[in-house]
Scaffold this active site. Structure first.
Site, PDB file in Angstrom:
ATOM      1  N   HIS A 275       0.138   1.148 -13.248  1.00  0.00           N
ATOM      2  CA  HIS A 275       0.906  -0.002 -13.730  1.00  0.00           C
ATOM      3  C   HIS A 275       2.388   0.386 -13.777  1.00  0.00           C
ATOM      4  O   HIS A 275       2.723   1.468 -14.276  1.00  0.00           O
ATOM      5  CB  HIS A 275       0.414  -0.446 -15.114  1.00  0.00           C
ATOM      6  CG  HIS A 275       1.125  -1.663 -15.590  1.00  0.00           C
ATOM      7  ND1 HIS A 275       0.824  -2.927 -15.124  1.00  0.00           N
ATOM      8  CD2 HIS A 275       2.165  -1.808 -16.446  1.00  0.00           C
ATOM      9  CE1 HIS A 275       1.642  -3.797 -15.685  1.00  0.00           C
ATOM     10  NE2 HIS A 275       2.465  -3.152 -16.490  1.00  0.00           N
TER      11      HIS A 275
ATOM     12  N   ASN B 220      -6.074   2.731 -12.823  1.00  0.00           N
ATOM     13  CA  ASN B 220      -5.088   1.738 -12.376  1.00  0.00           C
ATOM     14  C   ASN B 220      -3.690   2.309 -12.538  1.00  0.00           C
ATOM     15  O   ASN B 220      -3.423   3.044 -13.491  1.00  0.00           O
ATOM     16  CB  ASN B 220      -5.223   0.477 -13.245  1.00  0.00           C
ATOM     17  CG  ASN B 220      -4.221  -0.603 -12.878  1.00  0.00           C
ATOM     18  OD1 ASN B 220      -4.066  -0.953 -11.706  1.00  0.00           O
ATOM     19  ND2 ASN B 220      -3.522  -1.137 -13.870  1.00  0.00           N
TER      20      ASN B 220
ATOM     21  N   GLY C 107       0.786  -1.231   0.000  1.00  0.00           N
ATOM     22  CA  GLY C 107       0.000   0.000   0.000  1.00  0.00           C
ATOM     23  C   GLY C 107       0.817   1.281   0.000  1.00  0.00           C
ATOM     24  O   GLY C 107       0.364   2.312   0.507  1.00  0.00           O
TER      25      GLY C 107
HETATM   26  C1  GAR Z   1       3.024  -1.173  -7.522  1.00  0.00           C
HETATM   27  O1  GAR Z   1       4.320  -1.176  -8.072  1.00  0.00           O
HETATM   28  C2  GAR Z   1       1.997  -1.160  -8.635  1.00  0.00           C
HETATM   29  O2  GAR Z   1       2.361  -0.412  -9.738  1.00  0.00           O
HETATM   30  C3  GAR Z   1       1.916  -2.634  -8.964  1.00  0.00           C
HETATM   31  O3  GAR Z   1       1.934  -3.267  -7.707  1.00  0.00           O
HETATM   32  C4  GAR Z   1       2.731  -2.493  -6.795  1.00  0.00           C
HETATM   33  C5  GAR Z   1       1.946  -2.275  -5.515  1.00  0.00           C
HETATM   34  O4  GAR Z   1       2.733  -1.628  -4.534  1.00  0.00           O
HETATM   35  N1  GAR Z   1       0.740  -2.932  -9.742  1.00  0.00           N
HETATM   36  C6  GAR Z   1       0.720  -3.835 -10.734  1.00  0.00           C
HETATM   37  O5  GAR Z   1       1.683  -4.510 -11.044  1.00  0.00           O
HETATM   38  C7  GAR Z   1      -0.599  -3.930 -11.473  1.00  0.00           C
HETATM   39  N2  GAR Z   1      -0.479  -4.672 -12.698  1.00  0.00           N
HETATM   40  P1  GAR Z   1       2.089  -0.933  -3.254  1.00  0.00           P
HETATM   41  O6  GAR Z   1       1.116  -1.922  -2.612  1.00  0.00           O
HETATM   42  O7  GAR Z   1       3.254  -0.651  -2.345  1.00  0.00           O
HETATM   43  O8  GAR Z   1       1.392   0.339  -3.691  1.00  0.00           O
END
Ligand code: GAR
Length: 207
Positions: free
Chosen positions: A110, A108, A12
Site C-alpha cells: 500500500h 499487499n 506492474g
Molecule cells: C502501487 O503504487 C501500489 O502501491 C498501489 O498501486 C500501484 C500499482 O503500481 N496499490 C494500491 O493503491 C493498493 N491500495 P504498479 O502496477 O506499477 O506496481
C-alpha cells in the site's frame, strides 16, 4: 521453493521489482509461478509473458455478478495452489473466502504509511493526492498481511519517504515507488520465503 502468485491491475512496476530482485538474488527461495490481472490491458500481463510466467486474466466484467466473479477467482486461485499471494497494485477487493483459505499467506503493498491514507477509496494516485492535501511532511509505503478488512492486516515492513514542497501527486507516487515500494515488497517476500516472518497476537515478528 515458495510458489508465488502475483495479482496486478496496472503497470506492474512492483511485479517487475520482484522479478528483478529474484534475478539479482535479493529474493531467495521464491519464484513467480503465476500472474493474475482483473484487467486484460494491464501491462503487467505482458511483463509476465515476457518472463515466461503464466499470465491469467479474470475480469469482473466477464461475470454476471460480483459474487460470480469472486467464486471464479477463489476457485482459480485454489486450483493454482500458490504458497504466497502477493497483491502488487491489485485494485480489486479480495473475496473473504480467499482470505479464509490463505490465512497469513496473502500480502499487499500500500502506498502510504498505514494507518494514514488507507482503507476504502484510498488506492493509486488518490493516496498521494490525500497526503498532499493534508500537508504531511513524510509519507511512504507499507507491506502487510491481508485480513478480512481493507488495509487492516498485520504490518510486515514500512518505509518512509519525505514529501518535497514542489511535489505533485504524480512525482510523489513515483518517489514512493522508487524509494519504498520496490524495496520493501521484495524484502518482505524474501523474509517470508526464508521463514523469518511469523504473526503473533495480530502482530508480525521478524526473526
Ligand atoms: C502501487 O503504487 C501500489 O502501491 C498501489 O498501486 C500501484 C500499482 O503500481 N496499490 C494500491 O493503491 C493498493 N491500495 P504498479 O502496477 O506499477 O506496481
Amino acid at each position: 521453493m515458495l510458489k508465488l502468485l502475483v495479482c496486478v491491475s496496472g503497470g506492474g512496476t512492483n511485479l517487475q521489482a520482484i522479478l528483478d530482485a529474484i534475478d539479482a538474488g535479493r529474493i531467495s527461495g521464491a519464484r513467480v509461478e503465476y500472474v493474475i490481472s482483473n484487467n486484460a490491458g494491464a501491462y503487467a500481463l505482458q511483463r509476465a509473458r515476457e518472463n515466461g510466467i503464466e499470465a491469467i486474466c479474470l475480469s469482473p466484467r466477464d461475470f454476471e455478478s460480483r459474487e460470480a466473479f469472486n467464486d471464479a477467482f477463489v476457485e482459480k486461485v485454489k486450483a493454482l495452489a500458490p504458497d504466497l499471494i502477493v497483491l502488487a497494485g491489485f485494485l480489486v477487493a479480495v473475496p473473504q473466502a480467499l482470505v479464509e483459505a490463505f490465512p497469513n499467506r496473502i500480502i499487499n503493498i500500500h502506498p502510504s504509511l498505514i494507518p494514514s491514507f488507507c482503507g476504502v477509496g484510498y488506492y493509486g494516485l488518490r493516496v498521494h493526492e490525500a497526503a498532499l492535501a493534508r500537508g504531511v511532511r513524510v509519507t511512504g509505503a507499507t507491506v502487510h498481511f491481508v485480513d478480512g478488512g481493507m488495509d487492516t492486516g498485520p504490518i510486515i515492513l514500512q518505509k518512509a519517504v519525505e514529501v518535497r514542497p514542489e511535489d505533485t501527486a504524480k512525482s510523489l507516487q513515483r518517489r514512493v515507488m522508487e524509494e519504498a515500494e520496490w524495496q520493501i515488497l521484495p524484502r518482505a517476500i524474501d523474509l517470508i520465503a526464508n521463514g523469518r516472518v511469523s504473526v503473533e497476537e495480530g502482530k508480525v515478528r521478524i526473526k
